[in-house]
Design a protein around this motif. Structure first.
Motif, short mmCIF file in Angstrom:
data_model
loop_
_atom_site.label_atom_id
_atom_site.label_comp_id
_atom_site.label_asym_id
_atom_site.label_seq_id
_atom_site.Cartn_x
_atom_site.Cartn_y
_atom_site.Cartn_z
N HIS A 125 43.40 4.02 65.07
CA HIS A 125 43.12 3.17 66.24
C HIS A 125 43.73 1.80 66.01
O HIS A 125 44.81 1.50 66.52
N CYS A 144 35.22 5.34 60.50
CA CYS A 144 35.76 3.99 60.66
C CYS A 144 34.68 3.11 61.29
O CYS A 144 34.31 3.33 62.46
N HIS A 147 35.01 0.63 65.15
CA HIS A 147 34.66 1.04 66.51
C HIS A 147 34.06 2.44 66.53
O HIS A 147 34.23 3.18 67.49
FE1 FES Z 1 39.00 2.52 63.65
FE2 FES Z 1 38.94 1.18 65.92
S1 FES Z 1 40.00 0.65 64.13
S2 FES Z 1 37.91 3.01 65.41
#
Ligand code: FES
Length: 225
Positions: A125, A144, A147
């Motif tokens: 992402h 992660c 987000h």
């Molecule tokens: Fe990993 Fe947004 S940077 S979910």
């Protein structure tokens, strides 16, 4: 020859599998490649338990990675130098490392059923760090926290959150002494065979031929003449 048929590592050697203390890192790397080039990559799973990824983006690299400006995991066209990532990796545990470059964050995980997987630890992402969470999901998850992005630990596929692509894979090899080595990478979503052919074709044409890579037979033949 499969890994299980390899001679035992020399006592006290710390330069890699089956190497005594006087051998160099290059020799260790070459021997590991020889093992990978054995005829068992596609048929003996206990020889080459593969997988996963490499990092690609840096902390500042979310936009740059997305725009194709910065280097991404798996972008290397040549076979990386094998890297030892753990002396041993018990079930349910993970280890963070860098591969193929010093900026390429990656993670290797031993799932509870013994499967060994490796991935980029850079979220697809916005390039936050991906963490192994054994306490999440049926068999743990790659998570992660930026987000709430979630990746399947067995495949690297996105299972929740905003990441647009699966984690790139890092191919791992487990040696008879239990050590775990990173040996190659794949781009996000790239089939394993395509990734291995891309990296092995020049460095290990015999291996490429065994994998059925395009031009593999010709490359092997040309080396003999
Ligand atoms: Fe990993 Fe947004 S940077 S979910």
């Amino acid at each position: 020859m499969s890994v299980t048929e390899q001679p035992a590592p020399a006592p006290g050697g710390d330069h890699g599998p089956d190497h005594g203390p006087d051998t160099g890192v290059d020799a260790a790397a070459e021997q590991l490649r020889d093992r990978i080039s054995a005829d068992s990559l596609t048929t003996r799973r206990d020889y080459l338990r593969i997988v996963a990824t490499v990092s690609g983006g840096l902390a500042i690299g979310g936009v740059g990675v997305a725009a194709g400006i910065l280097h991404r995991h798996g972008d290397n066209e040549t076979l990386p130098k094998p890297k030892k990532v753990a002396d041993l990796l018990p079930p349910g545990e993970a280890v963070a490392f860098r591969f193929p470059g010093d900026d390429d964050r990656a993670v290797a995980v031993r799932l509870k059923d013994g499967s060994l997987v490796g991935y980029s630890a850079v979220c697809t992402h916005l390039a936050c760090a991906v963490l192994w969470r054994e306490d999440r999901g049926a068999e743990g998850e790659l998570y992660c926290p930026c987000h709430e992005g979630v990746f399947d630990a067995r495949t690297g596929e996105v299972t929740a959150g905003p990441p647009p692509r699966p984690l790139p894979k890092v191919f791992l090899s487990e040696e008879v002494d239990g050590s775990v080595w990173a040996v190659a990478t794949a781009r996000s979503g790239e089939p394993a065979k395509d990734a291995l052919c891309r990296q092995f074709s020049d460095a290990r044409p015999e291996m490429a031929a065994r994998l059925g890579c395009p031009g593999g037979d010709r490359a092997t033949e040309s080396r003999r003449t």
